[in-house]
Design a protein around this motif. Sequence first.
Motif, PDB file in Angstrom:
ATOM      1  N   ILE A 283       1.027  -1.216   0.039  1.00 22.15           N
ATOM      2  CA  ILE A 283      -0.041  -0.209  -0.046  1.00 22.15           C
ATOM      3  C   ILE A 283       0.991   1.160  -0.109  1.00 22.15           C
ATOM      4  CG2 ILE A 283      -1.576   1.365   1.337  1.00 22.15           C
ATOM      5  CD1 ILE A 283      -2.769  -1.261   0.116  1.00 22.15           C
ATOM      6  N   LYS A 284       0.505   2.281  -0.761  1.00 24.46           N
ATOM      7  CA  LYS A 284       1.281   3.267  -1.120  1.00 24.46           C
ATOM      8  C   LYS A 284       0.544   4.664  -0.503  1.00 24.46           C
ATOM      9  CE  LYS A 284       4.161   1.722  -4.529  1.00 24.46           C
ATOM     10  NZ  LYS A 284       4.102   0.563  -4.807  1.00 24.46           N
ATOM     11  N   ILE A 285       0.918   5.584  -0.109  1.00 27.04           N
ATOM     12  CA  ILE A 285       0.516   6.914  -0.002  1.00 27.04           C
ATOM     13  C   ILE A 285       0.506   7.819  -1.105  1.00 27.04           C
ATOM     14  CG2 ILE A 285       0.534   9.011   1.636  1.00 27.04           C
ATOM     15  CD1 ILE A 285       1.844   7.315   3.695  1.00 27.04           C
ATOM     16  N   PHE A 286      -0.877   8.158  -1.696  1.00 25.67           N
ATOM     17  CA  PHE A 286      -0.760   8.766  -2.943  1.00 25.67           C
ATOM     18  C   PHE A 286      -1.055  10.334  -2.750  1.00 25.67           C
ATOM     19  CE2 PHE A 286      -1.771   4.632  -4.303  1.00 25.67           C
ATOM     20  CZ  PHE A 286      -0.654   4.432  -5.215  1.00 25.67           C
ATOM     21  N   HIS A 287      -0.503  11.207  -3.488  1.00 24.55           N
ATOM     22  CA  HIS A 287      -0.898  12.904  -3.611  1.00 24.55           C
ATOM     23  C   HIS A 287      -1.724  13.063  -4.703  1.00 24.55           C
ATOM     24  CE1 HIS A 287       2.148  13.968  -0.246  1.00 24.55           C
ATOM     25  NE2 HIS A 287       2.700  12.714  -0.856  1.00 24.55           N
ATOM     26  N   GLY A 288      -1.784  12.211  -5.566  1.00 27.06           N
ATOM     27  CA  GLY A 288      -2.526  12.492  -6.769  1.00 27.06           C
ATOM     28  C   GLY A 288      -3.022  11.151  -7.534  1.00 27.06           C
ATOM     29  N   LEU A 289      -4.205  11.214  -7.952  1.00 25.22           N
ATOM     30  CA  LEU A 289      -4.420   9.904  -8.582  1.00 25.22           C
ATOM     31  C   LEU A 289      -4.992  10.181 -10.083  1.00 25.22           C
ATOM     32  CD1 LEU A 289      -6.707   8.448  -5.729  1.00 25.22           C
ATOM     33  CD2 LEU A 289      -4.635   7.371  -6.582  1.00 25.22           C
ATOM     34  N   ILE A 290      -5.086   8.994 -10.764  1.00 21.11           N
ATOM     35  CA  ILE A 290      -5.897   9.236 -12.298  1.00 21.11           C
ATOM     36  C   ILE A 290      -7.089   8.199 -12.107  1.00 21.11           C
ATOM     37  CG2 ILE A 290      -5.657   8.584 -14.863  1.00 21.11           C
ATOM     38  CD1 ILE A 290      -2.732   9.807 -14.794  1.00 21.11           C
ATOM     39  N   ILE A 291      -8.229   8.666 -12.530  1.00 20.75           N
ATOM     40  CA  ILE A 291      -9.371   7.599 -12.377  1.00 20.75           C
ATOM     41  C   ILE A 291      -9.955   7.673 -13.884  1.00 20.75           C
ATOM     42  CG2 ILE A 291      -9.578   8.079 -10.136  1.00 20.75           C
ATOM     43  CD1 ILE A 291     -12.246   9.624 -10.591  1.00 20.75           C
ATOM     44  N   LYS A 292     -10.677   6.641 -14.221  1.00 23.14           N
ATOM     45  CA  LYS A 292     -11.822   6.626 -15.362  1.00 23.14           C
ATOM     46  C   LYS A 292     -12.916   7.155 -14.661  1.00 23.14           C
ATOM     47  CE  LYS A 292     -12.766   2.804 -17.190  1.00 23.14           C
ATOM     48  NZ  LYS A 292     -12.562   1.690 -18.243  1.00 23.14           N
ATOM     49  N   ILE A 293     -13.543   8.281 -15.125  1.00 25.08           N
ATOM     50  CA  ILE A 293     -14.693   8.706 -14.017  1.00 25.08           C
ATOM     51  C   ILE A 293     -15.914   8.698 -14.795  1.00 25.08           C
ATOM     52  CG2 ILE A 293     -14.361  10.972 -15.523  1.00 25.08           C
ATOM     53  CD1 ILE A 293     -15.103  12.673 -13.020  1.00 25.08           C
ATOM     54  N   ASN A 294     -16.919   8.437 -14.047  1.00 24.40           N
ATOM     55  CA  ASN A 294     -18.444   8.271 -14.377  1.00 24.40           C
ATOM     56  C   ASN A 294     -19.126   9.496 -13.718  1.00 24.40           C
ATOM     57  OD1 ASN A 294     -18.052   5.613 -16.063  1.00 24.40           O
ATOM     58  ND2 ASN A 294     -17.281   5.277 -14.278  1.00 24.40           N
ATOM     59  N   LYS A 295     -19.965  10.038 -14.536  1.00 26.65           N
ATOM     60  CA  LYS A 295     -21.094  10.962 -13.661  1.00 26.65           C
ATOM     61  C   LYS A 295     -22.114  10.007 -13.070  1.00 26.65           C
ATOM     62  CE  LYS A 295     -23.464  15.178 -13.946  1.00 26.65           C
ATOM     63  NZ  LYS A 295     -23.882  16.402 -14.735  1.00 26.65           N
ATOM     64  N   VAL A 296     -22.665  10.561 -11.944  1.00 28.08           N
ATOM     65  CA  VAL A 296     -23.829  10.053 -11.244  1.00 28.08           C
ATOM     66  C   VAL A 296     -24.926  10.708 -11.787  1.00 28.08           C
ATOM     67  CG1 VAL A 296     -25.234   9.744  -9.090  1.00 28.08           C
ATOM     68  CG2 VAL A 296     -22.739   9.508  -9.093  1.00 28.08           C
ATOM     69  N   ASN A 334      -9.806  -1.428 -22.384  1.00 28.49           N
ATOM     70  CA  ASN A 334     -10.746  -1.748 -21.344  1.00 28.49           C
ATOM     71  C   ASN A 334     -10.042  -2.518 -20.197  1.00 28.49           C
ATOM     72  OD1 ASN A 334     -13.268  -1.231 -22.487  1.00 28.49           O
ATOM     73  ND2 ASN A 334     -12.981  -2.818 -23.935  1.00 28.49           N
ATOM     74  N   ASN A 335      -8.549  -2.609 -20.382  1.00 27.14           N
ATOM     75  CA  ASN A 335      -7.856  -3.111 -19.150  1.00 27.14           C
ATOM     76  C   ASN A 335      -7.658  -2.155 -17.924  1.00 27.14           C
ATOM     77  OD1 ASN A 335      -5.962  -0.800 -19.672  1.00 27.14           O
ATOM     78  ND2 ASN A 335      -4.666  -2.307 -21.088  1.00 27.14           N
ATOM     79  N   ASP A 336      -7.135  -2.558 -16.838  1.00 26.91           N
ATOM     80  CA  ASP A 336      -7.015  -1.710 -15.579  1.00 26.91           C
ATOM     81  C   ASP A 336      -6.093  -0.952 -15.407  1.00 26.91           C
ATOM     82  OD1 ASP A 336      -9.370  -3.005 -14.990  1.00 26.91           O
ATOM     83  OD2 ASP A 336      -8.409  -4.728 -14.144  1.00 26.91           O
ATOM     84  N   GLN A 337      -5.339  -0.723 -16.579  1.00 22.98           N
ATOM     85  CA  GLN A 337      -4.225   0.140 -16.580  1.00 22.98           C
ATOM     86  C   GLN A 337      -4.271   1.520 -17.472  1.00 22.98           C
ATOM     87  OE1 GLN A 337      -0.688  -2.347 -17.457  1.00 22.98           O
ATOM     88  NE2 GLN A 337      -0.250  -2.456 -15.223  1.00 22.98           N
ATOM     89  N   PHE A 338      -3.812   2.691 -16.862  1.00 22.65           N
ATOM     90  CA  PHE A 338      -3.769   3.781 -17.762  1.00 22.65           C
ATOM     91  C   PHE A 338      -2.667   3.838 -18.864  1.00 22.65           C
ATOM     92  CE2 PHE A 338      -2.763   8.276 -18.588  1.00 22.65           C
ATOM     93  CZ  PHE A 338      -3.974   8.784 -18.968  1.00 22.65           C
ATOM     94  N   GLY A 399     -15.253   6.260  -9.894  1.00 29.18           N
ATOM     95  CA  GLY A 399     -14.158   5.599 -10.822  1.00 29.18           C
ATOM     96  C   GLY A 399     -13.523   4.868 -10.141  1.00 29.18           C
ATOM     97  N   HIS A 400     -12.658   4.251 -10.619  1.00 30.58           N
ATOM     98  CA  HIS A 400     -11.460   3.138 -10.305  1.00 30.58           C
ATOM     99  C   HIS A 400     -10.244   4.105 -10.377  1.00 30.58           C
ATOM    100  CE1 HIS A 400     -14.550   0.398 -10.680  1.00 30.58           C
ATOM    101  NE2 HIS A 400     -14.056  -0.321  -9.553  1.00 30.58           N
ATOM    102  N   ALA A 401      -9.277   3.877  -9.443  1.00 29.30           N
ATOM    103  CA  ALA A 401      -8.006   4.444  -9.682  1.00 29.30           C
ATOM    104  C   ALA A 401      -7.087   3.723 -10.125  1.00 29.30           C
ATOM    105  CB  ALA A 401      -7.482   4.466  -7.975  1.00 29.30           C
ATOM    106  N   LEU A 402      -6.797   4.147 -11.542  1.00 30.27           N
ATOM    107  CA  LEU A 402      -5.926   3.642 -12.548  1.00 30.27           C
ATOM    108  C   LEU A 402      -4.558   3.730 -12.139  1.00 30.27           C
ATOM    109  CD1 LEU A 402      -7.990   4.227 -15.759  1.00 30.27           C
ATOM    110  CD2 LEU A 402      -8.020   2.524 -14.212  1.00 30.27           C
ATOM    111  N   ASP A 403      -3.957   4.850 -11.589  1.00 30.44           N
ATOM    112  CA  ASP A 403      -2.691   5.112 -11.428  1.00 30.44           C
ATOM    113  C   ASP A 403      -2.500   6.070 -10.205  1.00 30.44           C
ATOM    114  OD1 ASP A 403      -0.012   4.907 -11.375  1.00 30.44           O
ATOM    115  OD2 ASP A 403       0.394   5.737 -13.294  1.00 30.44           O
TER     116      ASP A 403
END
Length: 550
Positions: A283-296, A334-338, A399-403
């Motif tokens: 587990i890492k401590i993140f300051h920023g993330l890239i996500i694939k985003i979906n609006k509610v 469609n994979n889980d990596q950015f 969304g899911h955190a990709l990186d």
Amino acid sequence: MSILNFNVGVLGHVDSGKTSLAKALSTVASTNAFDKNPQSQERGITLDLGFSSFTMDIPEHLMNSNYKQLQITLVDCPGHASLIRTIIGGAQIIDLMLLVIDITKGIQTQTAECLVIGEITCDKMLVVLNKIDLIEETQRQSTIEKMTKRLRKTFEFTKFPQAPVIPCSASSSLNLNELISTLQQHVYIPQRSPNGPFIFSVDHCFSIRGQGTVMTGTILSGSVRINDSIEIAALKEVRKVKSMQMFHKPIDRAIQGDRIGICVTQFDPDKLERGLVSTPGIIKIFHGLIIKINKVKHFKHDIESRTKFHITCGHSTVMGKIVLFIDHSVNNDNNDQFNYEKEYEAIEQYPTEDSLTNKQIFALVELESPITCQLQSILIGSRLDTDIHVNTCRLAFYGHALDGFTDSDYLNKDLSNKLRIYKRKEKIGFVDRLVDDQTIIGKDLFQKETNINIFVNFKVELNPTGDQGFIESSFGQSGKFKVRFMNGLSDEAKQSLSNTKGRKQQGKTTTTTTTTNNDADGESNESHQRIRIILKFKKYLFQEKTVISQ
């Protein structure tokens, strides 16, 4: 005996009877179950996640599995609007949701938000129509039918159009057997694997004198045994597992999906209210993330780039600013990596649903405070500062955190020259004069101090004639430039530019006896005849030096 642990989230509006239902169903309570918090008891509402369980024989449809007994773990989530972040943290570990609705009130604001969270985090839902004992017996059945019909209409356009609706009363135990039977029928074997790194979501932490510190929570992946070394990511400390329990029963091994208590060598429990514990180094401590985003879809406001939202991942909620960008490529990953090999366009706001065909929207989330996070975790963006008395959904996107980025200076280090996001830019200038059939001099496109060499060989287009040429060089010191048209200018462009030139020369010999109105009309007519030079290009964000291209 092999026991299947099945996590059931109990969600709903405040005072819908969730905790009463958990009490009525459960035989074993864990730490902090059933509103042990003094404030909870005083106010009669849940202020924190509560966990309890009951066991039964494995259902008939799962008889062929390796499991002999079924343990239902109930995750009692607080219904109070200001505690939605706690609900989100609890919902991310559930296999099925019980949405509890007060039959006398129907769907309320937080009921709808819980429904949204359920759609994001799980695939199965049962609806509990609670407090039916408050309805007169002569009117009870017709009231149940009316409310069920209304709920069916609400669920029609959700992920759960056929969700079973079970009327019951938690306080009087009326019809609870039907609820248990229906729950039993909808239990399934979730994907559980002992393989992979051990990751444990901690929701409570306390010390036991003379024994050590106990962390209770749910295993998100992998397995753990007594004497294993585990890392408390937020504290950057490694501890050895001394003992483990599952609802007060000692165990020596647990796997993904199990809810357990882990006792380790002593540390200050106040430093870890909630968080992630794992195999060291995972587990890492993140300051920023890239996500694939979906609006509610229930969020009524625009989601705009460069705006701040409450960002919830697991049990952590911090403020974060989002930068939106879109993938225009036909073959979306469609994979889980950015994919850093692609180029993406920065956009000002989340597009309308009609324009999203085969498009993927991403966001760079710039966190104001770092969080411990596992990549692929669900992340939810909300506006929790919205007035809780306003009947509106505060959940904006998920969304899911990709990186993720562990360096606090990631914008200048990790992203520089790596993340290729561009903004579309457009400059408009005018033709100053016609040189010959293939060349014009342009003006007003650049400032005097602009380095025009950056734009040499960039394509430009004349409007309205459509002629396409390229910037050949600067011209003089005033920001003017030379444009070359390899195929020559069109007759329309030459005619228009010749007319403009003729009007200018005529204007010099005309006397100044015309009226002010005539002067204004002349300037207006001339401006309408002026041919514009359109320059379109891409400007890249997150680059060490200014980078532009077409």
